[in-house]
Scaffold this active site. Structure first.
Site, PDB file in Angstrom:
ATOM      1  N   ASP A 180      -4.727  -7.530 -24.422  1.00 42.14           N
ATOM      2  CA  ASP A 180      -6.113  -7.267 -24.022  1.00 42.14           C
ATOM      3  C   ASP A 180      -6.994  -8.451 -24.408  1.00 42.14           C
ATOM      4  O   ASP A 180      -7.825  -8.904 -23.628  1.00 42.14           O
ATOM      5  CB  ASP A 180      -6.643  -6.012 -24.740  1.00 42.14           C
ATOM      6  CG  ASP A 180      -5.868  -4.761 -24.331  1.00 42.14           C
ATOM      7  OD1 ASP A 180      -5.247  -4.789 -23.259  1.00 42.14           O
ATOM      8  OD2 ASP A 180      -5.893  -3.778 -25.098  1.00 42.14           O
ATOM      9  N   THR A 189       9.756 -14.092   8.499  1.00 42.15           N
ATOM     10  CA  THR A 189      11.018 -13.946   9.223  1.00 42.15           C
ATOM     11  C   THR A 189      10.917 -12.796  10.222  1.00 42.15           C
ATOM     12  O   THR A 189      11.334 -12.913  11.374  1.00 42.15           O
ATOM     13  CB  THR A 189      12.162 -13.643   8.232  1.00 42.15           C
ATOM     14  OG1 THR A 189      12.043 -14.521   7.123  1.00 42.15           O
ATOM     15  CG2 THR A 189      13.495 -13.810   8.887  1.00 42.15           C
ATOM     16  N   HIS A 219      -5.897   4.315 -28.594  1.00 41.70           N
ATOM     17  CA  HIS A 219      -6.099   3.020 -27.944  1.00 41.70           C
ATOM     18  C   HIS A 219      -6.359   3.182 -26.441  1.00 41.70           C
ATOM     19  O   HIS A 219      -7.353   2.690 -25.913  1.00 41.70           O
ATOM     20  CB  HIS A 219      -4.852   2.149 -28.181  1.00 41.70           C
ATOM     21  CG  HIS A 219      -4.921   0.781 -27.579  1.00 41.70           C
ATOM     22  ND1 HIS A 219      -5.118  -0.349 -28.320  1.00 41.70           N
ATOM     23  CD2 HIS A 219      -4.827   0.352 -26.290  1.00 41.70           C
ATOM     24  CE1 HIS A 219      -5.138  -1.410 -27.539  1.00 41.70           C
ATOM     25  NE2 HIS A 219      -4.949  -1.012 -26.284  1.00 41.70           N
ATOM     26  N   GLU A 220      -5.483   3.931 -25.788  1.00 42.53           N
ATOM     27  CA  GLU A 220      -5.644   4.101 -24.340  1.00 42.53           C
ATOM     28  C   GLU A 220      -6.907   4.897 -24.022  1.00 42.53           C
ATOM     29  O   GLU A 220      -7.618   4.581 -23.072  1.00 42.53           O
ATOM     30  CB  GLU A 220      -4.408   4.775 -23.733  1.00 42.53           C
ATOM     31  CG  GLU A 220      -3.108   3.983 -23.862  1.00 42.53           C
ATOM     32  CD  GLU A 220      -3.203   2.565 -23.312  1.00 42.53           C
ATOM     33  OE1 GLU A 220      -3.906   2.351 -22.313  1.00 42.53           O
ATOM     34  OE2 GLU A 220      -2.581   1.661 -23.908  1.00 42.53           O
ATOM     35  N   HIS A 231      -9.841   2.665 -23.896  1.00 42.52           N
ATOM     36  CA  HIS A 231      -9.970   1.962 -22.612  1.00 42.52           C
ATOM     37  C   HIS A 231     -10.605   2.865 -21.566  1.00 42.52           C
ATOM     38  O   HIS A 231     -11.518   2.474 -20.839  1.00 42.52           O
ATOM     39  CB  HIS A 231      -8.583   1.548 -22.092  1.00 42.52           C
ATOM     40  CG  HIS A 231      -7.975   0.364 -22.780  1.00 42.52           C
ATOM     41  ND1 HIS A 231      -8.650  -0.809 -22.977  1.00 42.52           N
ATOM     42  CD2 HIS A 231      -6.728   0.168 -23.286  1.00 42.52           C
ATOM     43  CE1 HIS A 231      -7.846  -1.685 -23.591  1.00 42.52           C
ATOM     44  NE2 HIS A 231      -6.675  -1.103 -23.808  1.00 42.52           N
ATOM     45  N   PRO A 234       3.025 -16.540   1.419  1.00 46.71           N
ATOM     46  CA  PRO A 234       3.869 -16.223   0.259  1.00 46.71           C
ATOM     47  C   PRO A 234       5.155 -15.522   0.689  1.00 46.71           C
ATOM     48  O   PRO A 234       5.215 -14.979   1.802  1.00 46.71           O
ATOM     49  CB  PRO A 234       2.999 -15.267  -0.571  1.00 46.71           C
ATOM     50  CG  PRO A 234       1.660 -15.295   0.017  1.00 46.71           C
ATOM     51  CD  PRO A 234       1.754 -15.832   1.396  1.00 46.71           C
ATOM     52  N   GLY A 247       6.585 -11.305   5.594  1.00 43.49           N
ATOM     53  CA  GLY A 247       7.023 -10.939   6.942  1.00 43.49           C
ATOM     54  C   GLY A 247       7.106 -12.097   7.910  1.00 43.49           C
ATOM     55  O   GLY A 247       7.033 -11.889   9.123  1.00 43.49           O
TER      56      GLY A 247
HETATM   57  P1  ADP Z   1       9.338 -13.706   4.488  1.00 45.19           P
HETATM   58  O1  ADP Z   1      10.170 -14.280   5.564  1.00 45.19           O
HETATM   59  O2  ADP Z   1       7.877 -13.922   4.693  1.00 45.19           O
HETATM   60  O3  ADP Z   1       9.748 -14.073   3.104  1.00 45.19           O
HETATM   61  P2  ADP Z   1      10.506 -11.290   5.417  1.00 45.19           P
HETATM   62  O4  ADP Z   1      10.130 -11.334   6.834  1.00 45.19           O
HETATM   63  O5  ADP Z   1      11.890 -11.698   5.086  1.00 45.19           O
HETATM   64  O6  ADP Z   1       9.497 -12.129   4.537  1.00 45.19           O
HETATM   65  O7  ADP Z   1      10.217  -9.834   4.863  1.00 45.19           O
HETATM   66  C1  ADP Z   1      11.164  -9.104   4.142  1.00 45.19           C
HETATM   67  C2  ADP Z   1      11.063  -7.635   4.455  1.00 45.19           C
HETATM   68  O8  ADP Z   1       9.815  -7.114   4.043  1.00 45.19           O
HETATM   69  C3  ADP Z   1      11.130  -7.347   5.928  1.00 45.19           C
HETATM   70  O9  ADP Z   1      12.445  -7.198   6.342  1.00 45.19           O
HETATM   71  C4  ADP Z   1      10.340  -6.055   6.070  1.00 45.19           C
HETATM   72  O10 ADP Z   1      11.148  -4.951   5.788  1.00 45.19           O
HETATM   73  C5  ADP Z   1       9.310  -6.170   4.975  1.00 45.19           C
HETATM   74  N1  ADP Z   1       8.042  -6.676   5.499  1.00 45.19           N
HETATM   75  C6  ADP Z   1       7.443  -7.830   5.158  1.00 45.19           C
HETATM   76  N2  ADP Z   1       6.275  -7.976   5.812  1.00 45.19           N
HETATM   77  C7  ADP Z   1       6.134  -6.901   6.593  1.00 45.19           C
HETATM   78  C8  ADP Z   1       5.130  -6.483   7.528  1.00 45.19           C
HETATM   79  N3  ADP Z   1       4.039  -7.214   7.768  1.00 45.19           N
HETATM   80  N4  ADP Z   1       5.304  -5.309   8.166  1.00 45.19           N
HETATM   81  C9  ADP Z   1       6.401  -4.566   7.926  1.00 45.19           C
HETATM   82  N5  ADP Z   1       7.370  -4.908   7.071  1.00 45.19           N
HETATM   83  C10 ADP Z   1       7.258  -6.055   6.399  1.00 45.19           C
HETATM   84 ZN    ZN Z   2      -5.009  -2.046 -24.547  1.00 47.52          ZN
END
Ligand code: ADP
Ligand code: ZN
Length: 608
Positions: A493, A200, A415-416, A419, A194, A198
């Protein structure tokens, strides 16, 4: 653009005045006389030669002086007169240059327009700044080997993925040694996960660890208006990378170019297909030992063209999933290094309260917390700031300014509290973290539960408890105000509870009458988010039983919650009072109320 226009108009003006000057020059060195003087000179035999150019007559006299004159009207007798006086007559060859010039002049506006159009298109595509001739040049961002500060330490909470890519570092460090040993290294790695997990970061960390250059480009950068541009960008990128090998090329969102070909989607996008083909050609073309490793990222591996995943291409897949509790705590620990935190900081507590957060979300959370601290002029970022930041990200900002009547506040509090009380007294439910009647986003009040761990699978008992808790809010209102005065506040809810019950019966096999069968067709994603659900293949009768079973699950839990609240109506009242007074109460304060003890201001001071 304005600048260009100005430049072009200056050129235009300069050119036109230049042409005019040429015709002027022709006459400048000679003086002009009137026609009658010329005629009298002819009659006086003073002329030796004339050169006639349309209505312009260039005259050389016998004493070698020269002048020119113009024919006022077409004078047919002139030639005879001149011949009689033995004047040498010549015409003038039309100037060759002028033909070229006239062509040029007639085409000039068209050329000008064409030039302006090209410049405009280029501007559009490249944005500003880039060189004018980089049409087919790759838009990859290049990080030189010493520019990359990211290492594996910066990537937290995805140890499996990290382990899988570690060998690449060894290879990139010494490709020759690897080659000698006959080591096999994949050319292409597909990171699946997703957004914000991380991918990239991990790819960059590999480059950082191996100290090699890093090319980063997004799949969408290849897709252009013009057919062939993407492909030429791919070619250019591979050429550049070869020159810098060993290195890493990172293609983000590869699904932008790598979608299955020939699905007819978007009318058979020629440009995309050409780009994809070019990537495949380049990948096949480079030798394993060239030292270029391609890493592509996607969160939609299902839409990728199978040709991309064939051996020798992106044949290694690394899954980068959303972090679990431990992972989230580790990621938080990495990111809080950049800020000043108070001593009570406990990443585990925040990790518990942030299921489903990606690394990027957590990094954002840390940033928000630091902003809250800064706004209050604190020297350290405290747990309270983290708590505020978390609530803001999950629920939207507090809407403290919203004007709420006393009555509304009271009914929200009931209400809360409903819950919370049911949540505390049904078996196997997540502990209540805190409850608030400060409106946030769409909600008038919120009860937060804090799971002990990420739940990967849930038991029937827990699901039943969840449904009971969901009805707790509405039931509290009903008990206090009567059936006629229930508000619409419980619609969400009801929706969640109904969905849970439906899934229990049709998907998870929790109904005794229907057994563990799937009674619902999974919605299939065809493409681009359009989904179609097929008609379920069971009888009308079964459909009736399904409805009955769902109803019975809900009824049972409704009655259970009602009983719980009626037995503890004194707690309901005291919790309502506490909520109206303090607006937010935490788990410790709830604990006190549940023991039927009184909450005092003291209990709040301790926790601040
Ligand atoms: P993706 O490429 O999967 O969409 P990115 O690598 O661009 O995600 O992540 C964006 C930012 O989120 C990174 O620059 C970092 O700051 C933070 N981040 C995401 N995953 C991690 C991780 N596993 N550990 C530390 N920082 C993370
Ligand atoms: Zn509620």
């Amino acid at each position: 653009m304005v600048k260009n226009l100005i430049i072009w108009s200056i050129i235009f003006i300069a050119l036109t005045s230049f042409f005019q000057n040429i015709t002027f020059n022709y006459n400048k060195n000679h003086y002009q006389v009137n026609y009658s003087t010329f005629l009298s000179d002819v009659n006086k035999n003073k002329i030796s030669q004339v050169i006639i150019n349309e209505n312009e007559i260039y005259v050389i006299k016998k004493d070698n002086s020269k002048y020119f004159t113009f024919l006022p009207i077409n004078d047919p007798k002139l030639l005879t007169t001149l011949m009689n006086k033995h004047v040498q007559i010549s015409g003038k060859k039309p100037e060759e240059v002028s033909l070229l010039f006239s062509i040029f002049i007639s085409w000039f506006p068209t050329i000008l327009l064409a030039l302006m159009w090209i410049i405009f298109i280029k501007k559009m595509q490249l944005g500003s700044g880039k060189g004018a001739m980089s049409f087919g040049k790759s838009k990859a961002r290049i990080f030189k080997k010493n520019e990359i500060k990211t290492t594996f330490i910066d990537v937290a909470g995805c140890d499996e993925a990290k382990d899988e890519v570690k060998e690449l570092v060894e290879y990139l460090k010494e490709p020759k040694r690897f080659k000698k040993l006959g080591g096999k290294i994949p050319k292409g790695i597909l990171m699946i996960g997703p957004p914000g997990t991380g991918k990239t970061l991990l790819a960059k960390a590999i480059a950082g660890e191996a100290k090699v250059p890093f090319f980063s480009i997004s799949g969408s950068d290849f897709v252009e208006m013009f057919v062939g541009v993407g492909a030429s960008r791919v070619r250019d990128m591979f050429e550049n990378s070869r020159a810098l090998s060993p290195c890493i090329i990172f293609i983000d969102e590869i699904d932008a170019v790598g979608r299955k070909r020939g699905t007819g989607l978007g009318g058979g996008h020629d440009e995309r297909e050409q780009t994809l083909n070019q990537i495949l050609v380049e990948m096949d073309g480079f030798d394993k030992n060239e030292g270029v490793i391609l890493i592509a990222a996607t969160n939609r591996p299902d839409v990728l063209d199978p040709a991309l995943l064939r051996p020798g291409r992106f044949d290694r897949q690394v899954f980068v999933s959303l972090p679990d509790i431990q992972g989230r705590a580790q990621i938080l620990s990495v990111h809080v290094k950049k800020i000043l935190i108070s001593k009570d900081f406990d990443p585990m507590i925040i990790a518990r309260g942030t299921p489903g957060f990606s690394g990027a979300d957590l990094s954002n959370l840390v940033n928000e917390a630091a902003l809250f601290a800064a706004r209050n002029n604190n020297t350290f970022v405290s747990m309270l700031d983290f708590e505020k930041a978390k609530d803001k990200i999950m629920m939207g900002s507090e809407r403290k300014s919203m004007i709420i009547s006393k009555k509304q506040k009271e009914s929200t509090a009931y209400h809360e509290a409903g819950h919370v009380i049911v949540g505390r007294l049904v078996p196997n439910h997540d502990p209540v973290h805190k409850v608030t009647i400060i409106p946030r986003g769409q909600a008038l009040g919120v009860t937060f539960f804090l799971p002990e761990e990420d739940c990967l699978s849930i038991t029937k008992e827990k699901l039943d408890s969840q449904i009971s808790v969901l009805y707790g809010g509405r039931l509290a209102e009903e008990i206090i105000y009567g059936k006629e005065n229930i508000s619409t506040g419980a619609s969400n809810d009801i929706k969640i509870a109904t969905n849970l019950a439906r899934n229990m019966v049709t998907k998870w096999g929790f109904s005794k009458k229907l057994g563990p069968l799937l009674y619902i067709e999974e919605e299939e994603e065809i493409f681009l988010g359009k989904s179609v659900s097929r008609t379920p293949n069971f009888s009308n009768n079964t459909s009736k039983i399904i409805d009955k079973e769902i109803k019975s699950i809900i009824d049972n839990n409704y009655i259970r919650a009602k009983n719980i609240l009626e037995k503890n109506i004194d707690i309901l009242h005291s919790m309502k009072d506490a909520l109206v007074k303090y607006e937010t109460i935490n788990c410790k304060q709830i604990e006190i109320l549940m023991k039927r003890k009184k909450l005092t201001n003291k209990d709040f001071e301790k926790n601040k």
